[in-house]
Design a protein around this motif. Sequence first.
Motif, PDB file in Angstrom:
ATOM      1  N   GLY A  14       8.286  -8.975  45.665  1.00 43.73           N
ATOM      2  CA  GLY A  14       7.097  -9.348  45.189  1.00 43.73           C
ATOM      3  C   GLY A  14       5.841  -8.005  44.646  1.00 43.73           C
ATOM      4  O   GLY A  14       4.972  -8.630  44.021  1.00 43.73           O
ATOM      5  N   ASP A  17       6.426  -7.331  40.997  1.00 47.68           N
ATOM      6  CA  ASP A  17       5.825  -8.975  39.797  1.00 47.68           C
ATOM      7  C   ASP A  17       4.306  -7.877  40.332  1.00 47.68           C
ATOM      8  O   ASP A  17       3.694  -8.686  39.503  1.00 47.68           O
ATOM      9  N   THR A 100       0.825 -16.642  38.886  1.00 43.49           N
ATOM     10  CA  THR A 100       0.584 -18.351  39.954  1.00 43.49           C
ATOM     11  C   THR A 100       1.331 -19.473  38.890  1.00 43.49           C
ATOM     12  O   THR A 100       1.980 -19.645  39.434  1.00 43.49           O
ATOM     13  N   THR A 103       5.653 -17.101  38.723  1.00 44.20           N
ATOM     14  CA  THR A 103       6.711 -17.285  40.169  1.00 44.20           C
ATOM     15  C   THR A 103       7.351 -18.647  40.282  1.00 44.20           C
ATOM     16  O   THR A 103       8.646 -18.720  41.164  1.00 44.20           O
ATOM     17  N   GLU A 106      10.002 -18.004  38.754  1.00 42.07           N
ATOM     18  CA  GLU A 106      11.501 -17.195  39.471  1.00 42.07           C
ATOM     19  C   GLU A 106      11.895 -17.880  40.239  1.00 42.07           C
ATOM     20  O   GLU A 106      13.038 -17.497  39.670  1.00 42.07           O
ATOM     21  N   VAL A 261       8.817 -14.009  45.789  1.00 42.45           N
ATOM     22  CA  VAL A 261       7.862 -15.057  45.358  1.00 42.45           C
ATOM     23  C   VAL A 261       6.984 -15.326  45.731  1.00 42.45           C
ATOM     24  O   VAL A 261       5.594 -15.607  45.057  1.00 42.45           O
ATOM     25  N   SER A 264       4.701 -12.263  45.729  1.00 47.74           N
ATOM     26  CA  SER A 264       4.067 -12.363  44.489  1.00 47.74           C
ATOM     27  C   SER A 264       2.912 -12.871  44.477  1.00 47.74           C
ATOM     28  O   SER A 264       1.514 -13.296  43.858  1.00 47.74           O
ATOM     29  N   PHE A 265       2.909 -14.670  44.852  1.00 51.02           N
ATOM     30  CA  PHE A 265       2.073 -16.027  44.114  1.00 51.02           C
ATOM     31  C   PHE A 265       1.061 -15.321  44.811  1.00 51.02           C
ATOM     32  O   PHE A 265      -0.113 -15.868  45.396  1.00 51.02           O
TER      33      PHE A 265
END
Length: 297
Positions: A14, A17, A100, A103, A106, A261, A264-265
Amino acid sequence: MWLLFGLFSAILLGLYDISKKLALQNNAVIPVLFAATLFSSLLLLPLPILSHFYPNEMKHTLFYVPPIDGRTHFFIFLKSMLVLASWIFGYFSFKHLPITVITPIEATRPLWTLMGAIVLFSEHLSLIQWAGVAITLISFYLFSLVGKKENFHFLHNKWIWFSILASLLGSASGLYDKFLMQHFNRVAVQTYYVIYQVIIMGVILLVLWYPKRKETTPFKWKKSILGISLFVTLADFLYFFALSDPNSMISLLTVVRRSGVVVSFSLGAILFREKNILIKAICLLGVIAGTLLLLLT
């Protein structure tokens, strides 16, 4: 224990990313990817050197790289080609799409991994698992409708397709990883596949990007490139360590690893102030819920 290492790997992915998105903003993709692989190789290069000159001492650590033959190098080189293909498509999509948007795409990787397992290993799905596939695909479709609000038409946006191709290639790499961990030393695989990446990216840089560098987005050095190298190296080390456990399950580990994710989101939504966060979050939760159902037998 291997699941715990998979979870830590997911968190690092995360952060990887986020670093990737920061590094690629208004920046040239090819040199960013080359620099990231170069620094990753510099982090790992001491391991085969120390293993060669101090084998007895290194054998008692987690970082020993044994001598490998040409056949092993060939299989590792294939791994490098597969990962780089996924990364090239993925990096271009990261540059041109909101994080956004990327993710949830992914997050579908475990689905493709499972589909690959069905084709390659003749695995069968239960009714609950098919329900998981349906929920994942429905969530992905609803997410595509959200994308239209931001002028991202899934069927006509090449960066969306780049992201999907990156996910498909990444899933293929995950299936291949299980084979590699069953037959070869995990540290040797990670070390040499990164070194091969530098060589391949060096050729791509010199042949494709450098002659046309003045006609494309210029390259800017950013500290976040170091973040890419550090986080992906640590994430892969933990992932390969988990995957080398004979009791590990690639289908389960893939799901845990993709849970990064969420990191990262969440961070991406805050750092980059993107739109329609609530609706996208619901779609992402749908993808994750569908993926979790895939684990039920």
